[in-house]
Design a protein around this motif. Structure first.
Motif, PDB file in Angstrom:
ATOM      1  N   SER A  86       0.824  -1.207   0.000  1.00  0.00           N
ATOM      2  CA  SER A  86       0.000   0.000   0.000  1.00  0.00           C
ATOM      3  C   SER A  86       0.864   1.265   0.000  1.00  0.00           C
ATOM      4  CB  SER A  86      -0.925  -0.023   1.214  1.00  0.00           C
ATOM      5  OG  SER A  86      -1.731   1.123   1.236  1.00  0.00           O
ATOM      6  N   LEU A  87       1.901   1.279   0.822  1.00  0.00           N
ATOM      7  CA  LEU A  87       2.806   2.425   0.887  1.00  0.00           C
ATOM      8  C   LEU A  87       3.406   2.726  -0.482  1.00  0.00           C
ATOM      9  CD1 LEU A  87       4.269   4.523   2.698  1.00  0.00           C
ATOM     10  CD2 LEU A  87       6.064   2.816   2.995  1.00  0.00           C
ATOM     11  N   CYS A  88       3.726   1.678  -1.225  1.00  0.00           N
ATOM     12  CA  CYS A  88       4.314   1.843  -2.554  1.00  0.00           C
ATOM     13  C   CYS A  88       3.271   2.146  -3.628  1.00  0.00           C
ATOM     14  CB  CYS A  88       5.102   0.591  -2.937  1.00  0.00           C
ATOM     15  SG  CYS A  88       6.584   0.362  -1.933  1.00  0.00           S
ATOM     16  N   GLY A  89       1.990   2.071  -3.276  1.00  0.00           N
ATOM     17  CA  GLY A  89       0.926   2.390  -4.224  1.00  0.00           C
ATOM     18  C   GLY A  89       0.660   1.322  -5.261  1.00  0.00           C
ATOM     19  N   LEU A  90       1.043   0.084  -4.966  1.00  0.00           N
ATOM     20  CA  LEU A  90       0.926  -0.988  -5.949  1.00  0.00           C
ATOM     21  C   LEU A  90      -0.394  -1.744  -5.837  1.00  0.00           C
ATOM     22  CD1 LEU A  90       4.480  -2.599  -5.662  1.00  0.00           C
ATOM     23  CD2 LEU A  90       3.746  -0.712  -7.127  1.00  0.00           C
ATOM     24  N   SER A  91      -1.035  -1.972  -6.977  1.00  0.00           N
ATOM     25  CA  SER A  91      -2.171  -2.887  -7.027  1.00  0.00           C
ATOM     26  C   SER A  91      -1.619  -4.308  -6.901  1.00  0.00           C
ATOM     27  CB  SER A  91      -2.909  -2.732  -8.359  1.00  0.00           C
ATOM     28  OG  SER A  91      -2.089  -3.198  -9.428  1.00  0.00           O
ATOM     29  N   ASN A  92      -2.503  -5.280  -6.753  1.00  0.00           N
ATOM     30  CA  ASN A  92      -2.035  -6.672  -6.697  1.00  0.00           C
ATOM     31  C   ASN A  92      -1.329  -7.053  -7.998  1.00  0.00           C
ATOM     32  OD1 ASN A  92      -3.027  -6.917  -4.145  1.00  0.00           O
ATOM     33  ND2 ASN A  92      -4.649  -8.354  -4.662  1.00  0.00           N
ATOM     34  N   ARG A  93      -1.870  -6.593  -9.141  1.00  0.00           N
ATOM     35  CA  ARG A  93      -1.246  -6.901 -10.427  1.00  0.00           C
ATOM     36  C   ARG A  93       0.141  -6.285 -10.501  1.00  0.00           C
ATOM     37  NH1 ARG A  93       0.291  -4.258 -14.539  1.00  0.00           N
ATOM     38  NH2 ARG A  93      -0.817  -2.356 -13.974  1.00  0.00           N
ATOM     39  N   GLU A  94       0.261  -5.021 -10.079  1.00  0.00           N
ATOM     40  CA  GLU A  94       1.548  -4.341 -10.135  1.00  0.00           C
ATOM     41  C   GLU A  94       2.556  -4.978  -9.182  1.00  0.00           C
ATOM     42  OE1 GLU A  94       0.117   0.172 -11.349  1.00  0.00           O
ATOM     43  OE2 GLU A  94      -0.007  -0.471  -9.255  1.00  0.00           O
ATOM     44  N   ALA A  95       2.102  -5.333  -7.988  1.00  0.00           N
ATOM     45  CA  ALA A  95       2.996  -5.985  -7.029  1.00  0.00           C
ATOM     46  C   ALA A  95       3.465  -7.335  -7.565  1.00  0.00           C
ATOM     47  CB  ALA A  95       2.303  -6.155  -5.677  1.00  0.00           C
ATOM     48  N   ALA A  96       2.548  -8.085  -8.163  1.00  0.00           N
ATOM     49  CA  ALA A  96       2.910  -9.396  -8.712  1.00  0.00           C
ATOM     50  C   ALA A  96       3.953  -9.242  -9.819  1.00  0.00           C
ATOM     51  CB  ALA A  96       1.664 -10.105  -9.239  1.00  0.00           C
ATOM     52  N   SER A  97       3.743  -8.277 -10.691  1.00  0.00           N
ATOM     53  CA  SER A  97       4.696  -8.047 -11.775  1.00  0.00           C
ATOM     54  C   SER A  97       6.047  -7.584 -11.218  1.00  0.00           C
ATOM     55  CB  SER A  97       4.139  -7.000 -12.742  1.00  0.00           C
ATOM     56  OG  SER A  97       5.068  -6.701 -13.740  1.00  0.00           O
ATOM     57  N   PHE A  98       6.021  -6.632 -10.284  1.00  0.00           N
ATOM     58  CA  PHE A  98       7.248  -6.101  -9.703  1.00  0.00           C
ATOM     59  C   PHE A  98       8.049  -7.185  -8.984  1.00  0.00           C
ATOM     60  CE2 PHE A  98       9.370  -4.094  -5.995  1.00  0.00           C
ATOM     61  CZ  PHE A  98      10.323  -3.370  -6.688  1.00  0.00           C
ATOM     62  N   LEU A  99       7.349  -8.053  -8.261  1.00  0.00           N
ATOM     63  CA  LEU A  99       8.013  -9.085  -7.457  1.00  0.00           C
ATOM     64  C   LEU A  99       8.192 -10.401  -8.211  1.00  0.00           C
ATOM     65  CD1 LEU A  99       6.137  -8.351  -4.127  1.00  0.00           C
ATOM     66  CD2 LEU A  99       8.535  -7.792  -4.666  1.00  0.00           C
ATOM     67  N   ASP A 100       7.720 -10.444  -9.465  1.00  0.00           N
ATOM     68  CA  ASP A 100       7.813 -11.638 -10.296  1.00  0.00           C
ATOM     69  C   ASP A 100       7.163 -12.843  -9.616  1.00  0.00           C
ATOM     70  OD1 ASP A 100       8.455 -12.965 -12.639  1.00  0.00           O
ATOM     71  OD2 ASP A 100      10.407 -13.632 -11.886  1.00  0.00           O
ATOM     72  N   MET A 101       5.895 -12.650  -9.251  1.00  0.00           N
ATOM     73  CA  MET A 101       5.107 -13.728  -8.644  1.00  0.00           C
ATOM     74  C   MET A 101       3.680 -13.627  -9.147  1.00  0.00           C
ATOM     75  SD  MET A 101       4.747 -12.287  -4.704  1.00  0.00           S
ATOM     76  CE  MET A 101       6.443 -12.565  -4.321  1.00  0.00           C
ATOM     77  N   THR A 102       2.854 -14.553  -8.760  1.00  0.00           N
ATOM     78  CA  THR A 102       1.473 -14.533  -9.218  1.00  0.00           C
ATOM     79  C   THR A 102       0.628 -13.593  -8.364  1.00  0.00           C
ATOM     80  OG1 THR A 102       0.743 -16.330  -7.767  1.00  0.00           O
ATOM     81  CG2 THR A 102       1.661 -16.969  -9.927  1.00  0.00           C
ATOM     82  N   GLU A 103      -0.466 -13.124  -8.954  1.00  0.00           N
ATOM     83  CA  GLU A 103      -1.396 -12.288  -8.199  1.00  0.00           C
ATOM     84  C   GLU A 103      -1.991 -13.071  -7.037  1.00  0.00           C
ATOM     85  OE1 GLU A 103      -4.202  -9.592 -10.165  1.00  0.00           O
ATOM     86  OE2 GLU A 103      -3.099 -10.018 -12.035  1.00  0.00           O
ATOM     87  N   SER A 104      -2.165 -14.367  -7.217  1.00  0.00           N
ATOM     88  CA  SER A 104      -2.693 -15.221  -6.150  1.00  0.00           C
ATOM     89  C   SER A 104      -1.753 -15.217  -4.942  1.00  0.00           C
ATOM     90  CB  SER A 104      -2.888 -16.642  -6.679  1.00  0.00           C
ATOM     91  OG  SER A 104      -3.254 -17.514  -5.639  1.00  0.00           O
ATOM     92  N   ALA A 105      -0.456 -15.308  -5.199  1.00  0.00           N
ATOM     93  CA  ALA A 105       0.516 -15.279  -4.105  1.00  0.00           C
ATOM     94  C   ALA A 105       0.472 -13.930  -3.400  1.00  0.00           C
ATOM     95  CB  ALA A 105       1.920 -15.553  -4.639  1.00  0.00           C
ATOM     96  N   VAL A 106       0.398 -12.840  -4.169  1.00  0.00           N
ATOM     97  CA  VAL A 106       0.324 -11.503  -3.580  1.00  0.00           C
ATOM     98  C   VAL A 106      -0.897 -11.405  -2.678  1.00  0.00           C
ATOM     99  CG1 VAL A 106      -0.110  -9.059  -4.121  1.00  0.00           C
ATOM    100  CG2 VAL A 106       1.650 -10.335  -5.373  1.00  0.00           C
ATOM    101  N   GLU A 107      -2.026 -11.883  -3.145  1.00  0.00           N
ATOM    102  CA  GLU A 107      -3.257 -11.822  -2.339  1.00  0.00           C
ATOM    103  C   GLU A 107      -3.113 -12.621  -1.045  1.00  0.00           C
ATOM    104  OE1 GLU A 107      -6.767 -10.793  -0.837  1.00  0.00           O
ATOM    105  OE2 GLU A 107      -5.793  -9.870  -2.572  1.00  0.00           O
ATOM    106  N   LYS A 108      -2.472 -13.769  -1.110  1.00  0.00           N
ATOM    107  CA  LYS A 108      -2.259 -14.574   0.099  1.00  0.00           C
ATOM    108  C   LYS A 108      -1.339 -13.858   1.084  1.00  0.00           C
ATOM    109  CE  LYS A 108      -3.105 -18.968  -2.149  1.00  0.00           C
ATOM    110  NZ  LYS A 108      -2.522 -20.147  -2.765  1.00  0.00           N
ATOM    111  N   PHE A 109      -0.310 -13.193   0.568  1.00  0.00           N
ATOM    112  CA  PHE A 109       0.593 -12.433   1.439  1.00  0.00           C
ATOM    113  C   PHE A 109      -0.139 -11.246   2.072  1.00  0.00           C
ATOM    114  CE2 PHE A 109       4.170 -13.792  -1.652  1.00  0.00           C
ATOM    115  CZ  PHE A 109       4.233 -15.041  -1.057  1.00  0.00           C
ATOM    116  N   ARG A 110      -0.987 -10.602   1.289  1.00  0.00           N
ATOM    117  CA  ARG A 110      -1.750  -9.449   1.798  1.00  0.00           C
ATOM    118  C   ARG A 110      -2.660  -9.869   2.953  1.00  0.00           C
ATOM    119  NH1 ARG A 110      -2.183  -4.601  -0.370  1.00  0.00           N
ATOM    120  NH2 ARG A 110      -4.199  -4.193   0.540  1.00  0.00           N
ATOM    121  N   ARG A 111      -3.359 -10.967   2.750  1.00  0.00           N
ATOM    122  CA  ARG A 111      -4.320 -11.439   3.762  1.00  0.00           C
ATOM    123  C   ARG A 111      -3.656 -12.112   4.955  1.00  0.00           C
ATOM    124  NH1 ARG A 111      -7.281 -15.670   1.928  1.00  0.00           N
ATOM    125  NH2 ARG A 111      -6.085 -15.873   0.043  1.00  0.00           N
ATOM    126  N   GLY A 112      -2.420 -12.521   4.792  1.00  0.00           N
ATOM    127  CA  GLY A 112      -1.746 -13.244   5.859  1.00  0.00           C
ATOM    128  C   GLY A 112      -2.006 -14.731   5.805  1.00  0.00           C
TER     129      GLY A 112
END
Length: 142
Positions: A9-35
């Motif tokens: 959130s601090l970096c202003g990234l959507s799940n898609r943007e975070a997934a692309s930036f971190l080279d991972m899937t959007e599903s993984a990003v969502e799991k990390f977000r939710r804990g």
């Protein structure tokens, strides 16, 4: 909220943007977000490093505006915005979301260095559509 969600959130990234930036899937990003799954330390470090880049870019831009005397001049201050992630990358940020966060941080910095600054003076224009924004992109490339 998780540390991953806070940094994303601090970096202003959507799940898609975070997934692309971190080279991972959007599903993984969502799991990390939710804990639901613990984010790897490397991902947290990458987001922290991105925030450092965003923050420094904002401070540098605000200082450049001040150096050019634009804070004291009448009229609007044109800021070129990237239309897509490719253009954001040309400006040194991985995506449009990170650029928007940099803009917000830059406005904050402008208001800190000049208490009378009115953010409404900023005029956002498509990147490269004016000589000033094209020159700024050239300087960044160098």
């Amino acid at each position: 909220m998780t540390p991953f969600a806070a940094l994303q959130s601090l970096c202003g990234l959507s799940n898609r943007e975070a997934a692309s930036f971190l080279d991972m899937t959007e599903s993984a990003v969502e799991k990390f977000r939710r804990g639901a799954k613990k984010a790897p330390p490397g991902a947290l470090h990458e987001l922290q490093n991105l925030w450092t880049v965003i923050d420094q870019a904002a401070v540098d831009a605000a200082e450049a505006i001040g150096r050019e005397g634009l804070l004291d001049a009448a009229g609007g201050i044109e800021i070129g915005y990237p239309a897509d992630d490719y253009e954001a990358e040309q400006l040194g940020l991985p995506c449009v979301g990170a650029w928007r966060q940099m803009l917000a941080r830059m406005i904050d910095e402008l208001m800190l260095i000049n208490e009378g600054f009115d953010p409404a003076r900023l005029v956002l224009v498509p990147r490269g559509s004016t000589l000033a924004t094209a020159a700024a992109a050239d300087i960044h490339r160098k």
